[in-house]
Scaffold this motif. Sequence first.
Motif, PDB file in Angstrom:
ATOM      1  N   ALA A  32      82.019  28.460 -14.274  1.00 21.67           N
ATOM      2  CA  ALA A  32      81.758  28.063 -15.655  1.00 21.67           C
ATOM      3  C   ALA A  32      81.588  26.553 -15.717  1.00 21.67           C
ATOM      4  O   ALA A  32      82.106  25.824 -14.877  1.00 21.67           O
ATOM      5  CB  ALA A  32      82.929  28.486 -16.530  1.00 21.67           C
ATOM      6  N   THR A  33      80.871  26.099 -16.733  1.00 22.80           N
ATOM      7  CA  THR A  33      80.708  24.659 -16.939  1.00 22.80           C
ATOM      8  C   THR A  33      81.774  24.159 -17.918  1.00 22.80           C
ATOM      9  O   THR A  33      82.452  24.958 -18.575  1.00 22.80           O
ATOM     10  CB  THR A  33      79.339  24.359 -17.558  1.00 22.80           C
ATOM     11  OG1 THR A  33      79.282  25.027 -18.827  1.00 22.80           O
ATOM     12  CG2 THR A  33      78.206  24.869 -16.674  1.00 22.80           C
ATOM     13  N   LEU A  34      81.871  22.847 -18.028  1.00 23.16           N
ATOM     14  CA  LEU A  34      82.790  22.254 -18.998  1.00 23.16           C
ATOM     15  C   LEU A  34      82.424  22.712 -20.420  1.00 23.16           C
ATOM     16  O   LEU A  34      83.280  23.023 -21.238  1.00 23.16           O
ATOM     17  CB  LEU A  34      82.718  20.732 -18.894  1.00 23.16           C
ATOM     18  CG  LEU A  34      83.641  19.952 -19.835  1.00 23.16           C
ATOM     19  CD1 LEU A  34      85.098  20.315 -19.581  1.00 23.16           C
ATOM     20  CD2 LEU A  34      83.422  18.450 -19.638  1.00 23.16           C
ATOM     21  N   GLU A  35      81.098  22.794 -20.676  1.00 29.38           N
ATOM     22  CA  GLU A  35      80.638  23.244 -22.010  1.00 29.38           C
ATOM     23  C   GLU A  35      81.125  24.673 -22.276  1.00 29.38           C
ATOM     24  O   GLU A  35      81.544  25.000 -23.382  1.00 29.38           O
ATOM     25  CB  GLU A  35      79.101  23.191 -22.114  1.00 29.38           C
ATOM     26  CG  GLU A  35      78.521  21.784 -22.221  1.00 29.38           C
ATOM     27  CD  GLU A  35      78.607  20.991 -20.909  1.00 29.38           C
ATOM     28  OE1 GLU A  35      78.507  21.618 -19.823  1.00 29.38           O
ATOM     29  OE2 GLU A  35      78.806  19.759 -20.965  1.00 29.38           O
ATOM     30  N   ASP A  36      81.045  25.524 -21.234  1.00 23.48           N
ATOM     31  CA  ASP A  36      81.549  26.897 -21.395  1.00 23.48           C
ATOM     32  C   ASP A  36      83.032  26.872 -21.761  1.00 23.48           C
ATOM     33  O   ASP A  36      83.494  27.594 -22.647  1.00 23.48           O
ATOM     34  CB  ASP A  36      81.392  27.696 -20.088  1.00 23.48           C
ATOM     35  CG  ASP A  36      79.953  27.992 -19.728  1.00 23.48           C
ATOM     36  OD1 ASP A  36      79.123  28.099 -20.657  1.00 23.48           O
ATOM     37  OD2 ASP A  36      79.659  28.120 -18.519  1.00 23.48           O
ATOM     38  N   ALA A  37      83.793  26.024 -21.052  1.00 18.20           N
ATOM     39  CA  ALA A  37      85.239  25.979 -21.257  1.00 18.20           C
ATOM     40  C   ALA A  37      85.570  25.556 -22.692  1.00 18.20           C
ATOM     41  O   ALA A  37      86.560  26.008 -23.264  1.00 18.20           O
ATOM     42  CB  ALA A  37      85.886  25.029 -20.259  1.00 18.20           C
ATOM     43  N   GLN A  38      84.702  24.717 -23.268  1.00 22.14           N
ATOM     44  CA  GLN A  38      84.973  24.240 -24.631  1.00 22.14           C
ATOM     45  C   GLN A  38      84.751  25.318 -25.687  1.00 22.14           C
ATOM     46  O   GLN A  38      85.092  25.142 -26.851  1.00 22.14           O
ATOM     47  CB  GLN A  38      84.102  23.009 -24.924  1.00 22.14           C
ATOM     48  CG  GLN A  38      84.660  21.780 -24.216  1.00 22.14           C
ATOM     49  CD  GLN A  38      83.665  20.621 -24.153  1.00 22.14           C
ATOM     50  OE1 GLN A  38      82.466  20.802 -24.294  1.00 22.14           O
ATOM     51  NE2 GLN A  38      84.183  19.428 -23.918  1.00 22.14           N
ATOM     52  N   THR A  39      84.184  26.474 -25.286  1.00 20.60           N
ATOM     53  CA  THR A  39      83.983  27.562 -26.262  1.00 20.60           C
ATOM     54  C   THR A  39      85.201  28.482 -26.356  1.00 20.60           C
ATOM     55  O   THR A  39      85.218  29.414 -27.149  1.00 20.60           O
ATOM     56  CB  THR A  39      82.746  28.424 -25.907  1.00 20.60           C
ATOM     57  OG1 THR A  39      82.994  29.103 -24.661  1.00 20.60           O
ATOM     58  CG2 THR A  39      81.493  27.584 -25.786  1.00 20.60           C
ATOM     59  N   VAL A  40      86.211  28.242 -25.519  1.00 22.46           N
ATOM     60  CA  VAL A  40      87.421  29.073 -25.555  1.00 22.46           C
ATOM     61  C   VAL A  40      88.225  28.776 -26.808  1.00 22.46           C
ATOM     62  O   VAL A  40      88.313  27.632 -27.218  1.00 22.46           O
ATOM     63  CB  VAL A  40      88.281  28.806 -24.296  1.00 22.46           C
ATOM     64  CG1 VAL A  40      89.675  29.408 -24.447  1.00 22.46           C
ATOM     65  CG2 VAL A  40      87.591  29.352 -23.061  1.00 22.46           C
ATOM     66  N   GLY A  41      88.820  29.789 -27.422  1.00 18.98           N
ATOM     67  CA  GLY A  41      89.675  29.519 -28.570  1.00 18.98           C
ATOM     68  C   GLY A  41      89.741  30.681 -29.539  1.00 18.98           C
ATOM     69  O   GLY A  41      90.753  30.913 -30.178  1.00 18.98           O
ATOM     70  N   ASP A  42      88.659  31.478 -29.603  1.00 18.40           N
ATOM     71  CA  ASP A  42      88.668  32.586 -30.550  1.00 18.40           C
ATOM     72  C   ASP A  42      89.130  33.889 -29.921  1.00 18.40           C
ATOM     73  O   ASP A  42      89.442  33.953 -28.747  1.00 18.40           O
ATOM     74  CB  ASP A  42      87.263  32.763 -31.139  1.00 18.40           C
ATOM     75  CG  ASP A  42      87.102  31.920 -32.394  1.00 18.40           C
ATOM     76  OD1 ASP A  42      88.126  31.734 -33.088  1.00 18.40           O
ATOM     77  OD2 ASP A  42      85.975  31.457 -32.654  1.00 18.40           O
ATOM     78  N   LYS A  43      89.113  34.933 -30.726  1.00 15.83           N
ATOM     79  CA  LYS A  43      89.467  36.276 -30.260  1.00 15.83           C
ATOM     80  C   LYS A  43      88.502  36.745 -29.175  1.00 15.83           C
ATOM     81  O   LYS A  43      87.388  36.240 -29.064  1.00 15.83           O
ATOM     82  CB  LYS A  43      89.377  37.246 -31.438  1.00 15.83           C
ATOM     83  CG  LYS A  43      90.505  37.078 -32.428  1.00 15.83           C
ATOM     84  CD  LYS A  43      90.373  38.137 -33.498  1.00 15.83           C
ATOM     85  CE  LYS A  43      91.511  38.014 -34.496  1.00 15.83           C
ATOM     86  NZ  LYS A  43      91.278  38.866 -35.666  1.00 15.83           N
ATOM     87  N   VAL A  44      88.918  37.749 -28.442  1.00 14.36           N
ATOM     88  CA  VAL A  44      88.085  38.298 -27.361  1.00 14.36           C
ATOM     89  C   VAL A  44      86.943  39.112 -27.959  1.00 14.36           C
ATOM     90  O   VAL A  44      87.170  40.038 -28.740  1.00 14.36           O
ATOM     91  CB  VAL A  44      88.943  39.190 -26.436  1.00 14.36           C
ATOM     92  CG1 VAL A  44      88.083  39.783 -25.339  1.00 14.36           C
ATOM     93  CG2 VAL A  44      90.085  38.375 -25.838  1.00 14.36           C
ATOM     94  N   THR A  45      85.726  38.760 -27.598  1.00 15.44           N
ATOM     95  CA  THR A  45      84.561  39.486 -28.117  1.00 15.44           C
ATOM     96  C   THR A  45      84.278  40.718 -27.265  1.00 15.44           C
ATOM     97  O   THR A  45      84.753  40.841 -26.139  1.00 15.44           O
ATOM     98  CB  THR A  45      83.300  38.600 -28.060  1.00 15.44           C
ATOM     99  OG1 THR A  45      83.061  38.255 -26.680  1.00 15.44           O
ATOM    100  CG2 THR A  45      83.470  37.318 -28.871  1.00 15.44           C
ATOM    101  N   THR A  46      83.462  41.603 -27.806  1.00 18.13           N
ATOM    102  CA  THR A  46      83.011  42.778 -27.057  1.00 18.13           C
ATOM    103  C   THR A  46      82.301  42.353 -25.772  1.00 18.13           C
ATOM    104  O   THR A  46      82.502  42.936 -24.709  1.00 18.13           O
ATOM    105  CB  THR A  46      82.065  43.616 -27.948  1.00 18.13           C
ATOM    106  OG1 THR A  46      82.847  44.205 -28.987  1.00 18.13           O
ATOM    107  CG2 THR A  46      81.365  44.701 -27.166  1.00 18.13           C
TER     108      THR A  46
END
Length: 370
Positions: A32-46
């Motif tokens: 994963a990229t740093l940008e990907d890591a910054q999208t962490v935080g919400d509920k688990v999607t399908t």
Amino acid sequence: MLCHGITYDGGGPDGLRTVKTDANGTSYWSMATLEDAQTVGDKVTTEACKRCHINTGGKVFSPYGTLSKAFKYGTDFVAESYELNYDTGDGTMATATIDGDVHAAAGITCADCHYAGEHKVKYGHHNVSWAHDIVPDDFNCSSCHGNAPHASSENAFKATFDGHADFLACQTCHIRSTGGLVFRDLTEPIEPYGNQHFYGFRDRVEYGVEPEYRWFNGTSGGWEGVLEGPCPIGPRGGKWGYRRGDGSKITPFKRYEARVWFDIGFGNAVPYILKDFLVDGDLETAADKGVDASGWFSKGAYDFEFRKSLGLVFAFPMICPLKLNHGVQSGKNALGYDTAGCNSCHSSDGNFWTYLGYSSAELQSLQKNR
Ligand code: HEC
Ligand code: HEC
Ligand code: HEC
Ligand code: HEC
Ligand code: HEC
């Protein structure tokens, strides 16, 4: 990243995880990229669950349905039916329609139904895993829809639907087809082809597969395939479901077949050290080291080739029925909507009656068209 990353796609082309090489010549998985890591935080999607759970068995990683196979128990869970182009296992391409699911269409996520709190997942009643989170008794279709789900239906056959639910699992009428990995030969490493990096197994992938129907009561199960070869995975089951008396209902399953080496000496499949099998394509070393590590063989160092030449090790089929729960259909796509739907069971076509144990006298009346 796997569970909470939104944009993470495996780091390779087409949403696949691939092997890369750094400046020192060391191989590593795409990340994963740093940008990907910054999208962490919400509920688990399908989509996050589907990074691993698309169709059954296999090795390919991808969240977007571009893959043909993934971990263990998979699911068909898309809002709308679509055409999938897939590799049947040997490089041949085929096309099939993947059915939509009413819950996906209603915007319900995997976690809405499966989250049990405290980072645990609700498992269903035909799980094939040794690791368990939680298997709640009341986790089934009726826990949300009740026992007379068709009461407000306008269909003339609505009394038949509720009546039939006494002996048919809801899934039997509401799920029409299955697919994914249907056969895997684990007896020899297959050289990588195309853009693959590792040795693999000989696989067969099919979609639009008709389910197999068996009696199942929530605990019966693990050994349904026993006459053709057992499925020695999963802690539940170990007995047949019966037609009468143990609360079993006719339930749809996907048939998954695996060919393994079996050693009569310790009565189990020969375990491998996967590095030797997948990276080096060296079956003999993978088996010798695998059995030694298992501690199952007590008479010195294991010699796979020698025991095979003595006939103590032989290829053996494992048949695993995997219960179907997703790809739920409604309206005219559910079985029984009209007489043509009734007759997909009440006729001698198809394989509906194959494993159910009705006598030929009973079948004569049950297979009469409605
Ligand atoms: C509408 C609720 C619902 C949604 C949405 C849903 N499931 Fe399920 N799922 C169930 C139920 C209920 C069962 C078990 C039924 C039973 O045991 O009778 C089940 C069973 C399973 C199983 C079968 C294994 C077992 O333990 O028996 C797997 C794997 C699974 N679900 C994964 C998923 C994934 C992944 C998604 C999303 C892609 C998903 N589910 C979406 C309700 C749901
Ligand atoms: C990183 C990959 C991965 C992700 C992401 C993932 N799972 Fe799983 N899941 C697995 C594996 C591997 C198993 C089998 C565990 C075992 O064999 O003990 C499993 C088992 C299960 C089972 C039991 C199936 C069985 O065969 O008994 C259910 C139900 C399930 N997962 C649901 C979910 C849901 C819902 C999500 C999303 C919230 C999810 N999983 C996300 C890898 C994953
Ligand atoms: C966690 C609760 C839950 C579980 C478990 C669940 N459902 Fe549902 N189901 C819903 C919800 C919510 C809807 C959407 C209702 C709506 O949009 O009108 C729905 C919709 C449906 C519909 C479409 C209804 C319509 O009006 O067309 C069918 C059919 C259905 N579910 C069958 C099943 C089956 C079969 C199972 C078991 C495999 C199941 N459901 C498990 C909650 C659940
Ligand atoms: C004999 C086949 C059959 C069985 C068994 C069955 N259903 Fe249905 N069900 C249908 C058909 C067909 C429809 C669509 C009727 C229509 O739209 O005219 C339907 C419709 C539904 C609906 C939408 C109801 C509505 O008001 O439109 C729900 C929800 C549902 N089923 C849930 C379930 C659940 C939960 C079970 C198990 C307890 C179950 N079904 C068992 C055939 C069946
Ligand atoms: C998914 C398969 C399936 C579907 C769809 C289905 N049935 Fe059945 N039906 C069965 C089975 C299995 C039995 C026998 C249950 C038992 O052991 O008593 C049965 C029994 C019956 C019986 C009583 C026994 C007999 O020989 O007459 C009637 C009546 C019946 N079904 C009518 C219908 C009608 C009408 C429809 C369509 C609305 C329908 N069925 C749809 C599987 C199905």
